[in-house]
Scaffold this active site. Structure first.
Site, PDB file in Angstrom:
ATOM      1  N   ASN A   7    -109.905  -5.149-120.647  1.00  0.00           N
ATOM      2  CA  ASN A   7    -110.424  -4.398-119.504  1.00  0.00           C
ATOM      3  C   ASN A   7    -109.580  -3.180-119.170  1.00  0.00           C
ATOM      4  OD1 ASN A   7    -112.543  -6.183-119.104  1.00  0.00           O
ATOM      5  ND2 ASN A   7    -111.242  -7.549-117.903  1.00  0.00           N
ATOM      6  N   HIS A  46    -106.642  -3.194-118.237  1.00  0.00           N
ATOM      7  CA  HIS A  46    -105.760  -3.515-117.119  1.00  0.00           C
ATOM      8  C   HIS A  46    -104.501  -4.160-117.683  1.00  0.00           C
ATOM      9  CE1 HIS A  46    -109.571  -3.934-114.463  1.00  0.00           C
ATOM     10  NE2 HIS A  46    -109.138  -2.687-114.500  1.00  0.00           N
ATOM     11  N   CYS A  59    -103.991  -3.838-111.865  1.00  0.00           N
ATOM     12  CA  CYS A  59    -103.061  -2.747-112.094  1.00  0.00           C
ATOM     13  C   CYS A  59    -103.511  -2.024-113.362  1.00  0.00           C
ATOM     14  CB  CYS A  59    -101.665  -3.354-112.271  1.00  0.00           C
ATOM     15  SG  CYS A  59    -100.415  -2.209-112.816  1.00  0.00           S
TER      16      CYS A  59
END
Lengths: 400, 400
Positions: B278, B280, B315
């Site tokens: 993703n 992330h 994040c």
């Protein structure tokens, strides 16, 4: 029977457009020998220890493990390393092949071994090479304490040190894909050893990647390279076969970069989690440091098709590392990997990548790398590297 | 049937001295439900997506893979995800247990999964939790595209988000050790799910580690938490069982640290290789950032016995992260985990660690953690954490 242990050194490779030779056919090519000319008496400060100090390590770990877990269970029982040759290992999904001397392991690409594009990362592939090499020795009945050393080596205080490793990745397996990893060893000169690998699709036999590495023995006390004692030769030479995973290994020497390199990352500091059993920085970290020095934009549109490392010295926790990287800009003029199409000479990768029309805006397809320890008076080389790249076909951004 | 996907959130745990309940006995304890009170309509900006955008990802990857590898082979054929429930998976060494609803996988600790002390790293253990969770869904026949989403979830644009994960490690497996990882799911409130794990020695049944996690569903388009649609409940509720890996889960809320925290690491920047499908930052990186903020000297003499994360927001690559860490100094005065010995009240860990005589110089046994994105006006929490530690019995330095 050495394993690809904590440290691996890799060397220059060319990205060939024709890699489809069948490695199942044992090839009787004479072997190319790399890095074994300085044998037996040269003191090599920097070479990697692959099993140094594991005796002590074992004492420490056993003490801790026994107390916390089961005072009647010894570490060796927990590990259960075979003392005789095994033909099958159901837990590791390993099998002795190639007339009793090669090793094949079935593995599944795990969810955490893939990157953002759902394909196995180079780091995962390097990890699998190490793992299968060690499991080969595990199955042989020759494994003593440590990373791939035989009983005869331990008796003679010898450890394996790796001088070079080369990996070609034609395409990357995806999450959940079932692979077969074959690995075997061969002679490399009089006193060295070669270890090769082929990674295939279990389903189709399609070859994803090939690797080769060169190993020599070092006395762990004197830190000098050593001849192979007859006792050790007797252990390992019955396992030698001549076929090669990368038949036309040109072994180009990797040039040494200097401060004029185009991309430089400084102040790289090993973390605790980057250390292996010898408290040295592990290989995967080397590769990360090298690749992270290449600009992101390039990494997003290209995939690595080969990497070679030539190992010079180990890197410890306290070292501050510099990663240098320089593109090879003169690709089109080089004689290697050239296809002729409509009168244009182009690297074959470009044809694989975006076809002729898109080939002029794609930048370099090869990089030279150097990791070094920045010293007060002079720098010390850790590892030289060379990578080759293909342009990704699809660079559709992934949604978030 | 959610998997422990790219992001896991963990929450506060106590290090209990009595963990030897047998998880094979299904316990009919009523479940503790965490983090599910804000269900169905609250917009949660920060919660983790576990399968967002994988449709697009698949398109991109397939395009690339087909061209380079085999134009007739589709990604789904390569992955070979079952469309019906399987009882055995020989490649993953997986087995459906617990009356047809639990999953057990045999795994060997690989050479690259251990740290400098030859025991499995916490990161490796977290990776195994993710892997076995996904393989459980894989075996169920319910797995659609993406990380653990079922067909019914995909149809309803739902993904799993994890709100909490807790792992207790009683002792660490060593290189080459054969393990069994059991995992199963249960209800968590009306609309949530719990996933638990137990990691045991295959040889002795000794329990190395236990884990539990809490999941809710989110609409990936609206980014709102969702009720569990009847269609999805029909898919997954037959797999729910009530036994718990960690029976006495106290679920203490983790306090939020501020800039007064004793240890702070700033300017942490995600690298390309830290990103998951993703795009992330993956969980293991979170844990590394947290642990690397604890001083080295402490890490060398202690081992982690439990970790809990409470996830707040994801994040991304561009975020600059701060890792805060604060010891809990008042351990001896706390009421939890107390043993009475010779009139002294001491945390049980100290008794396990160095015994009474060595207990006063060992520093804190618990830390509170916070990862946050440093904003211009305010900081944004990524994840709160809590870790508990044991002193290592043997801290003999390992030789080099």
């Amino acid at each position: 029977m050495a394993s690809l242990a904590c440290y691996v050194s890799f060397a220059p490779i060319r990205c060939s457009s024709n890699r489809d030779n069948n490695p199942n056919n044992q090839q009787l090519n004479s072997m190319k020998i790399n890095g074994t000319s300085a044998m037996s008496t040269t003191k090599i400060e920097g070479l990697t220890q692959s099993s140094t100090g594991l005796g002590t390590t074992l004492v420490a770990v056993t003490s801790r493990a026994e107390t916390e877990y089961n005072t009647n269970t010894k570490e060796q029982t927990r590990q259960n390393i075979p003392t005789e040759k095994q033909l099958v290992d159901p837990y590791r999904q390993g099998l002795i092949i190639d007339n009793g001397v090669g090793y094949r392991q079935t593995v599944v690409i795990r969810s955490y071994e893939v990157g953002a594009d759902k394909t196995a990362t180079l780091e995962s592939i390097l990890n699998l090479l190490q793992e299968t090499a060690l499991n080969h020795v595990w199955m042989s009945g020759l494994l003593s304490d440590g990373f791939g050393a035989t009983h005869g080596m331990m008796k003679n205080d010898l450890i394996w040190v790796v001088t070079r490793l080369q990996v070609q990745v034609d395409s990357y397996p995806i999450w959940g894909e079932v692979l077969e990893v074959d690995t075997w060893v061969g002679a490399s000169g009089k006193n060295g050893m070669r270890r090769d690998w082929v990674i295939r699709s279990h389903e189709t036999g399609h070859v994803f990647a090939r690797g080769t590495s060169t190993w020599v023995m070092m006395n762990q006390k004197t830190r000098r390279l050593s001849k192979m004692p007859e006792e050790v030769r007797g252990e390992i030479s019955p396992w030698f076969i001549t076929k090669k995973a990368i038949p036309h290994d040109a072994s180009l020497k990797i040039k040494k970069l200097d401060d004029k390199a185009k991309y430089v990352t400084t102040n790289l500091k090993p973390k605790r989690s980057d250390l292996d059993m010898n408290h040295h920085v592990n290989n995967v970290k080397y590769v990360r440091w090298m690749l992270e020095t290449i600009p992101d934009k390039y990494l997003e549109s290209h995939q690595l098709s080969s990497i070679t490392l030539e190992y010079r010295r180990e890197c410890g926790r306290a070292d501050i590392v510099q990663s240098l990287c320089d593109p090879e800009e003169d690709e089109v003029q080089q004689g290697n990997d050239i296809n002729i199409l409509n009168g244009f000479s182009l690297p074959s990768d470009i044809l694989v990548g975006r076809g002729l029309m898109g080939s002029f805006d794609m930048g370099p397809m090869k990089f030279t790398h150097l990791l070094q320890i920045k010293g007060e008076r002079e720098n010390e080389e850790i590892v030289r590297g060379r990578t080759t790249w293909k342009r990704k076909i699809s660079t559709i951004p992934f949604s978030i």
